[in-house]
Design a protein around this motif. Structure first.
Motif, PDB file in Angstrom:
ATOM      1  N   ASN B  32      60.225  25.598   9.814  1.00 40.48           N
ATOM      2  CA  ASN B  32      61.104  24.566  10.365  1.00 40.48           C
ATOM      3  C   ASN B  32      61.229  23.502   9.278  1.00 40.48           C
ATOM      4  O   ASN B  32      60.245  23.151   8.624  1.00 40.48           O
ATOM      5  CB  ASN B  32      60.501  23.929  11.615  1.00 40.48           C
ATOM      6  CG  ASN B  32      60.392  24.900  12.762  1.00 40.48           C
ATOM      7  OD1 ASN B  32      61.146  25.863  12.861  1.00 40.48           O
ATOM      8  ND2 ASN B  32      59.431  24.664  13.638  1.00 40.48           N
ATOM      9  N   ASN B  94      57.219  22.558   8.840  1.00 45.41           N
ATOM     10  CA  ASN B  94      56.085  23.085   9.580  1.00 45.41           C
ATOM     11  C   ASN B  94      56.390  24.505  10.007  1.00 45.41           C
ATOM     12  O   ASN B  94      57.484  25.019   9.770  1.00 45.41           O
ATOM     13  CB  ASN B  94      55.669  22.189  10.744  1.00 45.41           C
ATOM     14  CG  ASN B  94      56.656  22.156  11.895  1.00 45.41           C
ATOM     15  OD1 ASN B  94      57.625  22.907  11.927  1.00 45.41           O
ATOM     16  ND2 ASN B  94      56.414  21.266  12.841  1.00 45.41           N
ATOM     17  N   ASP B  99      52.601  22.771  15.225  1.00 46.16           N
ATOM     18  CA  ASP B  99      52.050  22.660  13.885  1.00 46.16           C
ATOM     19  C   ASP B  99      52.415  21.318  13.271  1.00 46.16           C
ATOM     20  O   ASP B  99      53.518  20.803  13.475  1.00 46.16           O
ATOM     21  CB  ASP B  99      52.581  23.790  13.001  1.00 46.16           C
ATOM     22  CG  ASP B  99      51.787  23.936  11.728  1.00 46.16           C
ATOM     23  OD1 ASP B  99      52.386  24.290  10.706  1.00 46.16           O
ATOM     24  OD2 ASP B  99      50.567  23.673  11.764  1.00 46.16           O
ATOM     25  N   GLN B 101      53.508  18.480  10.551  1.00 45.46           N
ATOM     26  CA  GLN B 101      54.533  18.472   9.516  1.00 45.46           C
ATOM     27  C   GLN B 101      53.938  18.001   8.205  1.00 45.46           C
ATOM     28  O   GLN B 101      53.118  17.082   8.176  1.00 45.46           O
ATOM     29  CB  GLN B 101      55.689  17.550   9.914  1.00 45.46           C
ATOM     30  CG  GLN B 101      56.529  18.106  11.048  1.00 45.46           C
ATOM     31  CD  GLN B 101      57.723  17.231  11.361  1.00 45.46           C
ATOM     32  OE1 GLN B 101      58.136  16.385  10.560  1.00 45.46           O
ATOM     33  NE2 GLN B 101      58.303  17.434  12.534  1.00 45.46           N
TER      34      GLN B 101
END
Lengths: 110, 112
Positions: B32, B94, B99, B101
Motif C-alpha cells: 500500500n 505498508n 501494518d 507505515q
C-alpha cells in the motif's frame, strides 16, 4: 475525525519524565506512535493493537487503555535525542490508512 | 530489507509550473502506498493512497493528482502549482490493514 493529542508542547530538562496522551471519542482499532525530528521524516516507535496492552522500547513505552479510546506514550529519564514532534496515528480503518493527531512538540534541554 | 526512496529531496518552483515527485519502494511487492503533505509546523495530511497498480484514492480535493504506473512506484503531480502547495511531501508504505507505515525521506517543495 483525528485523534486528539495532549499536551501540545512540553519542555523538559535531561533526566525528566514526560507523558503524551492520544484520545478519541470512539474505540481505536490500533494506535501507531511516531517521532519526527525537525526537517526529517517521521520514524516509527511502536504499535498497540489490544485493549490493556503495554509495550516498551528502551526508555520509551506506551499503553492502550481497556476501552481502546486512549493511548499514552511514556518517556522516562529523557535524553536530548528525545526532542522532536510525537504523533499518534489511528489505524485499521481501511486500506492501512492512518489518521494522525496534531502532534506534541517535545523539547529536552541540557 | 525494505527501502523507500523519494526524489528530489528539495525543489523550488514558480507558481503555475508543473510538478512531478517520485516515490519508489524496494524489497517488497504489492505494498500500500501513501502521499502525505505537511505544512510548516503542522501535522500530517493524507493526500492519496493506492492499494495496487492504477488504483488511486484521493482523500482531499486539491490541485494535485497521483499515479501508480508500476507496483512499487508512486508519483505525485500537478499541472499548475499554487503558493499553497508548498510543504514537505512524504511518501509512505505498508503491507496491510494493521501494518505500520514507513516513511520515505520526503521532498521539501517551495512554490514562489
Amino acid at each position: 475525525q483525528q485523534p486528539v493529542q495532549s499536551p501540545q508542547a512540553v519542555i523538559l530538562r535531561e533526566g525528566e519524565d514526560a507523558v503524551i496522551n492520544c484520545s478519541s471519542s470512539k474505540a481505536l482499532y490500533s494506535v501507531h506512535w511516531y517521532r519526527q525530528k525537525h526537517g526529517e521524516a517521521p520514524v516509527f516507535l511502536m504499535i498497540l493493537l489490544k485493549g490493556g496492552e503495554q509495550k516498551g522500547h528502551e526508555k520509551i513505552s506506551a499503553s492502550f487503555n481497556e476501552k481502546k479510546q486512549q493511548s499514552s506514550l511514556y518517556l522516562t529519564a529523557s535524553q536530548l535525542s528525545y526532542s522532536g514532534t510525537y504523533f499518534c496515528g489511528e489505524g485499521g480503518t481501511s486500506y492501512g490508512k492512518l489518521t494522525f493527531g496534531q502532534g506534541t512538540i517535545l523539547t529536552v534541554h541540557p | 530489507s525494505q527501502t523507500i526512496h523519494q526524489w528530489p529531496a528539495t525543489l523550488v518552483q514558480p507558481v503555475g509550473s508543473p510538478l512531478s515527485l517520485e516515490c519508489t519502494v524496494e524489497g517488497t511487492s504489492n505494498p500500500n502506498l501513501y502521499w502525505y503533505r505537511q505544512a510548516a509546523g503542522r501535522g500530517l495530511q493524507l493526500l492519496f493512497y493506492s492499494v495496487g497498480i492504477g488504483q488511486i484514492s484521493s482523500e482531499v480535493p486539491q490541485n494535485l493528482s497521483a499515479s501508480r504506473p508500476q507496483d512499487r512506484q508512486f508519483i505525485l503531480s500537478s499541472k499548475k502549482l499554487l503558493l499553497s502547495d508548498s510543504g514537505f511531501y512524504l511518501c509512505a508504505w505498508n503491507r496491510g490493514n494493521t501494518d505500520t507505515q514507513y516513511f520515505g525521506p520526503g521532498t521539501r517543495l517551495t512554490v514562489l
